[in-house]
Design a protein around this motif. Structure first.
Motif, PDB file in Angstrom:
ATOM      1  N   UNK A 100       0.833  -1.199   0.000  1.00  0.00           N
ATOM      2  CA  UNK A 100       0.000   0.000   0.000  1.00  0.00           C
ATOM      3  C   UNK A 100       0.864   1.244   0.000  1.00  0.00           C
ATOM      4  N   UNK A 101       1.978   1.186   0.727  1.00  0.00           N
ATOM      5  CA  UNK A 101       2.921   2.306   0.710  1.00  0.00           C
ATOM      6  C   UNK A 101       3.532   2.473  -0.683  1.00  0.00           C
ATOM      7  N   UNK A 102       3.746   1.368  -1.400  1.00  0.00           N
ATOM      8  CA  UNK A 102       4.270   1.463  -2.769  1.00  0.00           C
ATOM      9  C   UNK A 102       3.272   2.178  -3.678  1.00  0.00           C
ATOM     10  N   UNK A 103       1.990   1.814  -3.586  1.00  0.00           N
ATOM     11  CA  UNK A 103       0.982   2.506  -4.404  1.00  0.00           C
ATOM     12  C   UNK A 103       0.954   3.994  -4.070  1.00  0.00           C
ATOM     13  N   UNK A 104       1.114   4.306  -2.793  1.00  0.00           N
ATOM     14  CA  UNK A 104       1.136   5.714  -2.377  1.00  0.00           C
ATOM     15  C   UNK A 104       2.311   6.448  -3.017  1.00  0.00           C
ATOM     16  N   UNK A 105       3.481   5.842  -2.988  1.00  0.00           N
ATOM     17  CA  UNK A 105       4.658   6.493  -3.562  1.00  0.00           C
ATOM     18  C   UNK A 105       4.501   6.727  -5.061  1.00  0.00           C
ATOM     19  N   UNK A 106       4.019   5.713  -5.770  1.00  0.00           N
ATOM     20  CA  UNK A 106       3.875   5.854  -7.223  1.00  0.00           C
ATOM     21  C   UNK A 106       2.846   6.931  -7.549  1.00  0.00           C
ATOM     22  N   UNK A 107       1.733   6.959  -6.815  1.00  0.00           N
ATOM     23  CA  UNK A 107       0.717   7.993  -7.051  1.00  0.00           C
ATOM     24  C   UNK A 107       1.274   9.378  -6.762  1.00  0.00           C
ATOM     25  N   UNK A 108       2.107   9.490  -5.739  1.00  0.00           N
ATOM     26  CA  UNK A 108       2.735  10.788  -5.437  1.00  0.00           C
ATOM     27  C   UNK A 108       3.674  11.204  -6.573  1.00  0.00           C
ATOM     28  N   UNK A 109       4.366  10.246  -7.177  1.00  0.00           N
ATOM     29  CA  UNK A 109       5.241  10.572  -8.308  1.00  0.00           C
ATOM     30  C   UNK A 109       4.434  11.050  -9.515  1.00  0.00           C
ATOM     31  N   UNK A 110       3.158  10.641  -9.584  1.00  0.00           N
ATOM     32  CA  UNK A 110       2.263  11.150 -10.629  1.00  0.00           C
ATOM     33  C   UNK A 110       1.750  12.549 -10.293  1.00  0.00           C
ATOM     34  N   UNK A 111       2.188  13.079  -9.158  1.00  0.00           N
ATOM     35  CA  UNK A 111       1.781  14.392  -8.641  1.00  0.00           C
ATOM     36  C   UNK A 111       0.283  14.440  -8.330  1.00  0.00           C
ATOM     37  N   UNK A 112      -0.239  13.274  -7.950  1.00  0.00           N
ATOM     38  CA  UNK A 112      -1.620  13.225  -7.494  1.00  0.00           C
ATOM     39  C   UNK A 112      -1.703  13.702  -6.044  1.00  0.00           C
ATOM     40  N   UNK A 113      -2.901  14.038  -5.641  1.00  0.00           N
ATOM     41  CA  UNK A 113      -3.170  14.379  -4.242  1.00  0.00           C
ATOM     42  C   UNK A 113      -3.556  13.076  -3.552  1.00  0.00           C
ATOM     43  N   UNK A 114      -2.640  12.518  -2.782  1.00  0.00           N
ATOM     44  CA  UNK A 114      -2.806  11.166  -2.249  1.00  0.00           C
ATOM     45  C   UNK A 114      -3.302  11.210  -0.804  1.00  0.00           C
ATOM     46  N   UNK A 115      -4.349  10.450  -0.542  1.00  0.00           N
ATOM     47  CA  UNK A 115      -4.895  10.293   0.799  1.00  0.00           C
ATOM     48  C   UNK A 115      -4.799   8.820   1.177  1.00  0.00           C
ATOM     49  N   UNK A 116      -4.478   8.530   2.417  1.00  0.00           N
ATOM     50  CA  UNK A 116      -4.376   7.148   2.872  1.00  0.00           C
ATOM     51  C   UNK A 116      -5.229   6.926   4.103  1.00  0.00           C
ATOM     52  N   UNK A 117      -5.658   5.686   4.264  1.00  0.00           N
ATOM     53  CA  UNK A 117      -6.209   5.217   5.524  1.00  0.00           C
ATOM     54  C   UNK A 117      -5.406   3.969   5.880  1.00  0.00           C
ATOM     55  N   UNK A 118      -5.278   3.682   7.160  1.00  0.00           N
ATOM     56  CA  UNK A 118      -4.424   2.570   7.574  1.00  0.00           C
ATOM     57  C   UNK A 118      -5.089   1.743   8.656  1.00  0.00           C
ATOM     58  N   UNK A 119      -4.771   0.462   8.637  1.00  0.00           N
ATOM     59  CA  UNK A 119      -5.073  -0.430   9.750  1.00  0.00           C
ATOM     60  C   UNK A 119      -3.758  -1.060  10.186  1.00  0.00           C
ATOM     61  N   UNK A 120      -3.669  -1.572  11.408  1.00  0.00           N
ATOM     62  CA  UNK A 120      -2.429  -2.218  11.839  1.00  0.00           C
ATOM     63  C   UNK A 120      -2.072  -3.392  10.931  1.00  0.00           C
ATOM     64  N   UNK A 121      -0.767  -3.611  10.729  1.00  0.00           N
ATOM     65  CA  UNK A 121      -0.326  -4.754   9.939  1.00  0.00           C
ATOM     66  C   UNK A 121      -0.872  -6.031  10.571  1.00  0.00           C
ATOM     67  N   UNK A 122      -1.419  -6.897   9.723  1.00  0.00           N
ATOM     68  CA  UNK A 122      -2.048  -8.123  10.197  1.00  0.00           C
ATOM     69  C   UNK A 122      -3.560  -8.045  10.173  1.00  0.00           C
ATOM     70  N   UNK A 123      -4.105  -6.883   9.784  1.00  0.00           N
ATOM     71  CA  UNK A 123      -5.548  -6.706   9.667  1.00  0.00           C
ATOM     72  C   UNK A 123      -5.899  -6.253   8.254  1.00  0.00           C
ATOM     73  N   UNK A 124      -7.200  -6.277   7.932  1.00  0.00           N
ATOM     74  CA  UNK A 124      -7.699  -5.759   6.658  1.00  0.00           C
ATOM     75  C   UNK A 124      -8.814  -4.764   6.947  1.00  0.00           C
ATOM     76  N   UNK A 125      -9.291  -4.109   5.886  1.00  0.00           N
ATOM     77  CA  UNK A 125     -10.321  -3.083   6.029  1.00  0.00           C
ATOM     78  C   UNK A 125     -11.717  -3.676   5.914  1.00  0.00           C
TER      79      UNK A 125
END
Length: 402
Positions: A100-125
């Motif tokens: 998910x952090x990789x998708x965030x980085x690539x989207x930021x390189x596209x100069x998009x306005x990136x928003x994230x939500x997170x859960x602790x590692x080991x869980x899903x949304x």
């Protein structure tokens, strides 16, 4: 200049039981040994058409725009995001592991306005968590990983497509680690763009990225095409935004390359095409449901096997991918040293992990060609020996060491 003689490639025998890559199916390797054919030869274009048809079955989609991006799975991810996103576009990324952090980085390189939500590692949304964030952010694209090998979790997707349709959001999914070994329904789940790789459940080598694109996502990508050709719209108010940042990964051009006109874009990676075609052919021949069940069976055997060795398992097992398990390293044990022993003495590779899990878990995969009984039992037997500090194997190792 080197003074030594360099011989032919002769890799050591390895059983790759980490989170990927895995041992390629021998049938895929045989396919990749076939001779090259010119990329516009009628046989070659027919082979490309066969490959597209096979991957429609693999993704379970009717999307016309289903083909290969020449490059590793990350090339597919970048192609999708760089072709969908313009500077200033809002993107929402649910992060539950490293990728998910990789998708965030690539989207930021596209100069998009990136928003994230997170859960602790080991869980899903939960779906409601995602929908609440979609309402708040109002993104153009929701970018999500299905299976994140850093945590072994598998994010449920069935409700996300309907959420995105309701809020007029494009849904992109990275299915690199999960496709072929876990349930996947591109059309039924309303996914707009999906990318994958060969080196995990598909049983091939890294180097080709299957992709499927819905009609509505293809229209967004295609809408930027005439800017690439240097042609402006007559009405400046209708002119699209900035040109796509990459030429090689510009899906508007790649769609024309794979389409009926076969417009020249790049020289096809023919050997990888052969391999990708064979990966899909074998999967379709086995049956998608049967392949998922095979991964579920051997994944469960590995899960219960490590538990039988007295080892803990990380994360919410109810949402674990079939094809990889995160095994908690026993207190006081040097996890990297144990992995090195497995490799040196048994020729078996298992994985370490990243971020907050580094040094805390091993990641053991059962995927693709290695989702089979002998691979699972051999790995467990070797791991059991490594976990022992005394006994016959330890005594024999002392002999070898001396």
């Amino acid at each position: 200049m080197t003074s030594r003689v360099i011989g032919p490639i002769d890799p050591p025998p390895r059983l790759l039981m980490g989170p990927g890559p895995i041992n390629a199916d021998p049938r895929v390797l045989r396919a990749m040994s076939a001779q090259l054919v010119g990329q516009y030869d009628p046989w070659m274009t027919a082979t490309m058409n066969e490959t597209m048809a096979l991957y429609r079955d693999v993704f379970r989609t009717a999307n016309e725009q289903t083909f290969l991006v020449d490059g590793t799975s990350r090339a597919g991810i970048e192609a999708a995001l760089v072709s969908l996103l313009e500077p200033g576009d809002r993107v929402l990324v649910p992060v539950f592991g490293r990728f998910g952090h990789l998708l965030t980085e690539i989207a930021e390189r596209c100069r998009a306005e990136v928003h994230t939500i997170e859960v602790p590692w080991g869980e899903v949304f939960e779906p409601q968590q995602v929908e609440d964030a979609v309402r708040r952010v109002q993104p153009k694209v929701l970018a999500v990983v299905q299976g994140d090998t850093s945590t072994t979790m598998c994010q449920p997707l069935a409700d996300l497509g309907e959420i995105c349709r309701r809020h007029d959001v494009l849904l992109y999914c990275d299915a690199t680690a999960s496709l072929g070994g876990n349930a996947f329904e591109a059309d039924a789940w309303g996914l707009d763009v999906v990318t994958a790789g060969l080196q995990k459940c598909l049983g091939g080598p890294s180097g080709s990225a299957p992709i499927t694109i819905s009609d509505r996502a293809a229209a967004v990508i295609d809408g930027r095409k005439h800017v690439e050709a240097g042609i402006r719209a007559d009405d400046e108010t209708d002119a699209p935004g900035e040109r796509i940042a990459s030429n090689y990964l510009d899906l508007a051009q790649v769609m024309d390359y794979w389409g009926p006109r076969r417009l020249n874009h790049h020289t096809e990676a023919t050997t990888m095409l052969y391999g990708a075609r064979e990966c899909a052919r074998l999967l379709v021949e086995e049956g998608l449901d049967a392949a998922v069940e095979r991964h579920a069976l051997h994944g469960l055997a590995m899960l219960e096997g490590v538990r039988g060795l007295g080892l803990g398992v990380f994360g919410d097992v109810a949402h674990k991918m079939h094809n990889v398990v995160a095994v908690e390293i026993p207190d006081g044990m040097d996890g990297d040293a144990a992995r090195a022993t497995l490799l040196a003495d048994f020729g078996i590779e298992i994985g370490t992990s990243f971020g907050p899990l580094h040094g805390k878990v091993w990641r053991i995969g059962t995927m693709g060609y290695n989702a089979r009984t002998d691979a699972v039992l051999t790995t467990l037997a070797a791991l059991e020996q490594v976990l022992r500090t005394t006994g016959g194997v330890a005594a024999a190792q002392e002999v070898y060491a001396s």
